[in-house]
Design a protein around this motif. Structure first.
Motif, PDB file in Angstrom:
ATOM      1  N   PHE A 182      27.541 -16.139 -33.694  1.00  0.00           N
ATOM      2  CA  PHE A 182      26.309 -15.353 -33.819  1.00  0.00           C
ATOM      3  C   PHE A 182      26.558 -13.868 -33.541  1.00  0.00           C
ATOM      4  O   PHE A 182      25.637 -13.127 -33.224  1.00  0.00           O
ATOM      5  CB  PHE A 182      25.246 -15.885 -32.853  1.00  0.00           C
ATOM      6  N   SER A 183      27.797 -13.404 -33.673  1.00  0.00           N
ATOM      7  CA  SER A 183      28.173 -12.048 -33.298  1.00  0.00           C
ATOM      8  C   SER A 183      27.558 -10.994 -34.222  1.00  0.00           C
ATOM      9  O   SER A 183      27.096 -11.291 -35.332  1.00  0.00           O
ATOM     10  CB  SER A 183      29.694 -11.904 -33.328  1.00  0.00           C
ATOM     11  N   LYS A 184      27.612  -9.730 -33.792  1.00  0.00           N
ATOM     12  CA  LYS A 184      27.118  -8.614 -34.604  1.00  0.00           C
ATOM     13  C   LYS A 184      27.911  -8.477 -35.900  1.00  0.00           C
ATOM     14  O   LYS A 184      27.350  -8.233 -36.972  1.00  0.00           O
ATOM     15  CB  LYS A 184      27.222  -7.308 -33.810  1.00  0.00           C
ATOM     16  N   LYS A 185      29.248  -8.609 -35.782  1.00  0.00           N
ATOM     17  CA  LYS A 185      30.102  -8.463 -36.960  1.00  0.00           C
ATOM     18  C   LYS A 185      29.738  -9.488 -38.021  1.00  0.00           C
ATOM     19  O   LYS A 185      29.627  -9.177 -39.214  1.00  0.00           O
ATOM     20  CB  LYS A 185      31.567  -8.620 -36.565  1.00  0.00           C
ATOM     21  N   ARG A 186      29.528 -10.746 -37.625  1.00  0.00           N
ATOM     22  CA  ARG A 186      29.130 -11.800 -38.555  1.00  0.00           C
ATOM     23  C   ARG A 186      27.826 -11.441 -39.239  1.00  0.00           C
ATOM     24  O   ARG A 186      27.685 -11.561 -40.462  1.00  0.00           O
ATOM     25  CB  ARG A 186      29.017 -13.126 -37.780  1.00  0.00           C
ATOM     26  N   PHE A 187      26.844 -10.939 -38.465  1.00  0.00           N
ATOM     27  CA  PHE A 187      25.553 -10.583 -39.039  1.00  0.00           C
ATOM     28  C   PHE A 187      25.695  -9.450 -40.054  1.00  0.00           C
ATOM     29  O   PHE A 187      25.130  -9.508 -41.155  1.00  0.00           O
ATOM     30  CB  PHE A 187      24.576 -10.168 -37.941  1.00  0.00           C
ATOM     31  N   GLN A 188      26.443  -8.418 -39.675  1.00  0.00           N
ATOM     32  CA  GLN A 188      26.604  -7.265 -40.566  1.00  0.00           C
ATOM     33  C   GLN A 188      27.238  -7.666 -41.888  1.00  0.00           C
ATOM     34  O   GLN A 188      26.798  -7.229 -42.962  1.00  0.00           O
ATOM     35  CB  GLN A 188      27.449  -6.191 -39.867  1.00  0.00           C
ATOM     36  N   GLU A 189      28.260  -8.508 -41.829  1.00  0.00           N
ATOM     37  CA  GLU A 189      28.941  -8.948 -43.050  1.00  0.00           C
ATOM     38  C   GLU A 189      28.024  -9.795 -43.925  1.00  0.00           C
ATOM     39  O   GLU A 189      27.948  -9.597 -45.146  1.00  0.00           O
ATOM     40  CB  GLU A 189      30.203  -9.725 -42.682  1.00  0.00           C
ATOM     41  N   GLU A 190      27.294 -10.743 -43.314  1.00  0.00           N
ATOM     42  CA  GLU A 190      26.397 -11.614 -44.072  1.00  0.00           C
ATOM     43  C   GLU A 190      25.256 -10.828 -44.703  1.00  0.00           C
ATOM     44  O   GLU A 190      24.918 -11.020 -45.875  1.00  0.00           O
ATOM     45  CB  GLU A 190      25.819 -12.709 -43.165  1.00  0.00           C
ATOM     46  N   PHE A 191      24.669  -9.932 -43.902  1.00  0.00           N
ATOM     47  CA  PHE A 191      23.499  -9.206 -44.405  1.00  0.00           C
ATOM     48  C   PHE A 191      23.897  -8.202 -45.476  1.00  0.00           C
ATOM     49  O   PHE A 191      23.198  -8.033 -46.480  1.00  0.00           O
ATOM     50  CB  PHE A 191      22.761  -8.515 -43.250  1.00  0.00           C
ATOM     51  N   GLN A 192      25.037  -7.533 -45.285  1.00  0.00           N
ATOM     52  CA  GLN A 192      25.512  -6.582 -46.290  1.00  0.00           C
ATOM     53  C   GLN A 192      25.774  -7.284 -47.620  1.00  0.00           C
ATOM     54  O   GLN A 192      25.383  -6.793 -48.689  1.00  0.00           O
ATOM     55  CB  GLN A 192      26.793  -5.899 -45.808  1.00  0.00           C
ATOM     56  N   ALA A 193      26.436  -8.435 -47.549  1.00  0.00           N
ATOM     57  CA  ALA A 193      26.722  -9.196 -48.770  1.00  0.00           C
ATOM     58  C   ALA A 193      25.428  -9.637 -49.451  1.00  0.00           C
ATOM     59  O   ALA A 193      25.318  -9.608 -50.689  1.00  0.00           O
ATOM     60  CB  ALA A 193      27.596 -10.403 -48.436  1.00  0.00           C
ATOM     61  N   PHE A 194      24.436 -10.032 -48.650  1.00  0.00           N
ATOM     62  CA  PHE A 194      23.151 -10.475 -49.190  1.00  0.00           C
ATOM     63  C   PHE A 194      22.452  -9.323 -49.910  1.00  0.00           C
ATOM     64  O   PHE A 194      21.948  -9.489 -51.027  1.00  0.00           O
ATOM     65  CB  PHE A 194      22.273 -11.004 -48.054  1.00  0.00           C
ATOM     66  N   VAL A 195      22.422  -8.145 -49.283  1.00  0.00           N
ATOM     67  CA  VAL A 195      21.767  -6.984 -49.888  1.00  0.00           C
ATOM     68  C   VAL A 195      22.468  -6.585 -51.181  1.00  0.00           C
ATOM     69  O   VAL A 195      21.823  -6.325 -52.209  1.00  0.00           O
ATOM     70  CB  VAL A 195      21.740  -5.801 -48.897  1.00  0.00           C
ATOM     71  N   ASN A 196      23.799  -6.533 -51.143  1.00  0.00           N
ATOM     72  CA  ASN A 196      24.557  -6.158 -52.345  1.00  0.00           C
ATOM     73  C   ASN A 196      24.269  -7.105 -53.510  1.00  0.00           C
ATOM     74  O   ASN A 196      24.063  -6.679 -54.647  1.00  0.00           O
ATOM     75  CB  ASN A 196      26.058  -6.164 -52.045  1.00  0.00           C
ATOM     76  N   LYS A 197      24.274  -8.407 -53.222  1.00  0.00           N
ATOM     77  CA  LYS A 197      24.043  -9.413 -54.264  1.00  0.00           C
ATOM     78  C   LYS A 197      22.672  -9.245 -54.901  1.00  0.00           C
ATOM     79  O   LYS A 197      22.531  -9.225 -56.135  1.00  0.00           O
ATOM     80  CB  LYS A 197      24.179 -10.812 -53.655  1.00  0.00           C
ATOM     81  N   HIS A 198      21.645  -9.114 -54.060  1.00  0.00           N
ATOM     82  CA  HIS A 198      20.288  -9.056 -54.603  1.00  0.00           C
ATOM     83  C   HIS A 198      19.984  -7.702 -55.242  1.00  0.00           C
ATOM     84  O   HIS A 198      19.179  -7.627 -56.186  1.00  0.00           O
ATOM     85  CB  HIS A 198      19.274  -9.392 -53.516  1.00  0.00           C
ATOM     86  N   TYR A 199      20.629  -6.649 -54.777  1.00  0.00           N
ATOM     87  CA  TYR A 199      20.420  -5.349 -55.429  1.00  0.00           C
ATOM     88  C   TYR A 199      21.056  -5.350 -56.820  1.00  0.00           C
ATOM     89  O   TYR A 199      20.478  -4.822 -57.778  1.00  0.00           O
ATOM     90  CB  TYR A 199      20.992  -4.228 -54.575  1.00  0.00           C
TER      91      TYR A 199
END
Length: 307
Positions: free
Chosen positions: A282-299
């Motif tokens: 549940f680390s910050k790094k895991r969140f940043q990577e998951e959320f960044q990938a999610f935003v990139n995909k949907h954009y």
């Protein structure tokens, strides 16, 4: 700020975000209601639909003594209006992200929208392992009725040989202190450093509320401390029974007492290093990577639709 609740929807609708390609709202109340254009992508990281407007409606009225009378009638009208606006404004979001599967189910039930689950970040670098535990249990939270700190205090009042440290402040503090025995220490609101100190050294962390995700149990596990929690809400997704903690089935004193005694019978099976290893997911790094990938995909998908 609660006195301005009726104005929250109007306030968020005044934000001018027309110059941005992507709008990301972090919403537990009205942020998702920001107005965007057809060419903009609005991603909402939803922590919960408005809890005091929906599932905590009656609890909120009871807590504020607003079940009847003139103030009660006005409050019910305001919350009714808030629910209608909340439901209507849910259509302004293009893509929902939920902080747990528990919240994703509530988003679907209330808004009729599907949400992708990305667990929120926990500061696993700050809440680190301490090699030695001390002889006390810990609970920490805002002291408001739905957090159910009262049943934890009452349970330890019936176990006078076990020490409980209570961190937090709120409307229920005086009532909880009156229920506490000599074995229970109330520290009130403390600094992050002090919270970390107590989390690291506790035998176990107790959690009796129903939370959308529950950051504190994960912070406890990040500190190598097992969790004894009520088996409902987001904590079911973070605590691994018999590995990082135990669950109790009822929000009452006997259930908590039984859970504490069960924990002590198998305490040696809870290995602090393994508990922390689980929390690192549940680390910050895991969140940043998951959320960044999610935003990139949907954009990218949004751009293709707009072409």
């Amino acid at each position: 700020f609660r006195n301005y609740l009726p104005l929250f929807p109007l306030a968020v609708e005044q934000w001018n975000v027309k110059h941005f390609d992507i709008v990301i709202s972090s919403s537990h109340c009205v942020a998702k209601g920001v107005i965007t254009g057809v060419d903009q992508l609005h991603i909402c990281y939803c922590h919960t639909p408005v809890r005091y407007g929906w599932d905590l409606y009656n609890t909120y009225l009871q807590e504020k003594n607003l079940q009847s009378g003139f103030r009660g009638a006005i409050s019910k009208v305001i919350l009714h209006y808030l629910r209608m606006w909340d439901s209507l404004s849910s259509n302004r979001v293009d893509v929902y992200v939920a902080n747990s599967h528990y919240v994703a189910k509530r988003i679907f039930k209330i808004y009729g929208k599907k949400a992708t689950v990305i667990y929120p970040p926990v500061d696993t670098d700050f809440f680190r392992l301490h090699p030695k535990k001390e002889d006390y249990y810990l609970t920490a939270s805002r002291m408001v009725p739905y957090k159910r700190m009262d049943v934890i205090v009452e349970a330890f009042s019936q176990m006078p040989k076990k020490r409980l440290v209570v961190i937090g402040d709120g409307s229920e503090r005086k009532k909880n202190q009156a229920k506490g025995g000599k074995n229970i220490e109330f520290l009130g609101r403390v600094s992050d450093d002090k919270l970390c100190h107590y989390l690291q050294r506790a035998r176990a962390f107790l959690f009796a509320g129903v939370e959308d995700f529950g950051i504190l149990p994960v912070e406890a596990m990040s500190s190598g401390t097992p969790v004894i929690a009520y088996n409902r809400g987001g904590v079911k997704e973070t605590v691994v029974e018999n590995k990082t903690g135990l669950f109790f089935e009822e929000q009452n004193v006997p259930s908590i007492v039984q859970a504490v005694l069960a924990f002590e019978r198998k305490e040696e099976a809870f290995i602090p290093l393994k508990i922390r290893d689980h929390a690192l997911s549940f680390s910050k790094k895991r969140f940043q990577e998951e959320f960044q990938a999610f935003v990139n995909k949907h954009y990218q998908e949004h751009l293709e639709k707009c072409m």
